[in-house]
Motif scaffolding. Structure first.
Motif, PDB file in Angstrom:
ATOM      1  N   SER A  65     102.357  60.860  42.987  1.00 14.98           N
ATOM      2  CA  SER A  65     102.227  61.463  41.515  1.00 14.98           C
ATOM      3  C   SER A  65     101.362  60.543  40.697  1.00 14.98           C
ATOM      4  O   SER A  65     100.427  61.160  39.680  1.00 14.98           O
ATOM      5  CB  SER A  65     103.461  61.248  40.805  1.00 14.98           C
ATOM      6  N   GLU A  66     101.124  59.170  40.710  1.00 15.55           N
ATOM      7  CA  GLU A  66     100.175  58.518  40.274  1.00 15.55           C
ATOM      8  C   GLU A  66      98.909  58.869  40.712  1.00 15.55           C
ATOM      9  O   GLU A  66      98.092  58.737  39.592  1.00 15.55           O
ATOM     10  CB  GLU A  66     100.452  56.972  40.641  1.00 15.55           C
ATOM     11  N   ASN A  67      98.775  59.187  41.851  1.00 13.46           N
ATOM     12  CA  ASN A  67      97.360  59.582  42.145  1.00 13.46           C
ATOM     13  C   ASN A  67      96.830  60.777  41.479  1.00 13.46           C
ATOM     14  O   ASN A  67      95.760  61.026  41.006  1.00 13.46           O
ATOM     15  CB  ASN A  67      97.253  59.717  43.805  1.00 13.46           C
ATOM     16  N   GLU A  68      97.759  61.785  41.552  1.00 15.20           N
ATOM     17  CA  GLU A  68      97.482  62.958  40.859  1.00 15.20           C
ATOM     18  C   GLU A  68      96.976  62.824  39.192  1.00 15.20           C
ATOM     19  O   GLU A  68      96.222  63.411  38.417  1.00 15.20           O
ATOM     20  CB  GLU A  68      98.508  63.930  40.994  1.00 15.20           C
ATOM     21  N   ILE A  69      98.195  61.923  38.742  1.00 15.92           N
ATOM     22  CA  ILE A  69      97.711  61.482  37.260  1.00 15.92           C
ATOM     23  C   ILE A  69      96.147  60.918  37.262  1.00 15.92           C
ATOM     24  O   ILE A  69      95.556  61.363  36.283  1.00 15.92           O
ATOM     25  CB  ILE A  69      98.753  60.602  36.598  1.00 15.92           C
ATOM     26  N   ASN A  70      95.794  59.986  37.946  1.00 14.71           N
ATOM     27  CA  ASN A  70      94.850  59.204  38.058  1.00 14.71           C
ATOM     28  C   ASN A  70      93.591  60.190  37.959  1.00 14.71           C
ATOM     29  O   ASN A  70      92.336  60.008  37.544  1.00 14.71           O
ATOM     30  CB  ASN A  70      94.640  58.145  38.857  1.00 14.71           C
ATOM     31  N   GLU A  71      93.759  61.289  38.856  1.00 18.49           N
ATOM     32  CA  GLU A  71      92.654  62.251  39.234  1.00 18.49           C
ATOM     33  C   GLU A  71      92.774  63.383  38.258  1.00 18.49           C
ATOM     34  O   GLU A  71      91.984  64.569  38.357  1.00 18.49           O
ATOM     35  CB  GLU A  71      92.987  62.722  40.686  1.00 18.49           C
ATOM     36  N   ASN A  72      93.655  63.467  37.265  1.00 19.64           N
ATOM     37  CA  ASN A  72      93.736  64.272  36.266  1.00 19.64           C
ATOM     38  C   ASN A  72      94.344  65.711  36.594  1.00 19.64           C
ATOM     39  O   ASN A  72      93.900  66.596  36.116  1.00 19.64           O
ATOM     40  CB  ASN A  72      92.478  64.412  35.367  1.00 19.64           C
ATOM     41  N   LYS A  73      95.191  65.582  37.721  1.00 20.06           N
ATOM     42  CA  LYS A  73      95.724  66.697  38.173  1.00 20.06           C
ATOM     43  C   LYS A  73      96.900  66.967  37.620  1.00 20.06           C
ATOM     44  O   LYS A  73      98.060  67.068  38.283  1.00 20.06           O
ATOM     45  CB  LYS A  73      95.611  66.782  39.708  1.00 20.06           C
ATOM     46  N   VAL A  74      97.043  67.158  36.267  1.00 21.22           N
ATOM     47  CA  VAL A  74      98.312  67.475  35.555  1.00 21.22           C
ATOM     48  C   VAL A  74      98.511  68.774  34.872  1.00 21.22           C
ATOM     49  O   VAL A  74      97.175  69.352  34.599  1.00 21.22           O
ATOM     50  CB  VAL A  74      98.514  66.252  34.713  1.00 21.22           C
ATOM     51  N   GLU A  76     100.289  70.872  31.748  1.00 25.69           N
ATOM     52  CA  GLU A  76     101.091  70.564  30.646  1.00 25.69           C
ATOM     53  C   GLU A  76     102.456  71.194  30.938  1.00 25.69           C
ATOM     54  O   GLU A  76     102.577  72.236  31.550  1.00 25.69           O
ATOM     55  CB  GLU A  76     100.379  71.447  29.318  1.00 25.69           C
TER      56      GLU A  76
END
Length: 93
Positions: A65-74, A76
């Motif tokens: 999850s942290e990696n996806e947030i850092n890669e802007n794979k979020v 809304e």
């Protein structure tokens, strides 16, 4: 860790297997088995093992999850719920 109680040579395991299993189960502490003075294996009761595996799985999910947030794979939150509702609606048709 109780080193005097939790580290045993393989010869002890060979002659006291039932006692080692019982001890690991009752104390829920891992027992470290040595061979030729080196740590070789760990004996652990099944509940502790399952808890460890569950903990590792949760930690992996957090890292992912942290990696996806850092890669802007979020996504809304509103879009996520809308996508979920659409998928559920289409599955029920």
């Amino acid at each position: 860790m109780h080193l005097s109680q939790d580290i045993k040579p393989i010869s002890y395991l060979k002659s006291n297997t039932a006692q080692v299993v019982s001890s690991a189960t009752e104390t829920q502490r891992a027992i470290y088995i040595t061979q030729n003075g080196e740590a070789k294996v760990v004996i652990q009761d099944i509940k502790s093992f399952e808890n460890t595996q569950n903990t590792l799985t949760l930690l992996k999910l957090i890292v992912q999850s942290e990696n996806e947030i850092n890669e802007n794979k979020v996504i809304e939150q509103e879009n996520m719920f809308q996508n979920l509702e659409e998928k559920l609606f289409h599955e029920n048709l």
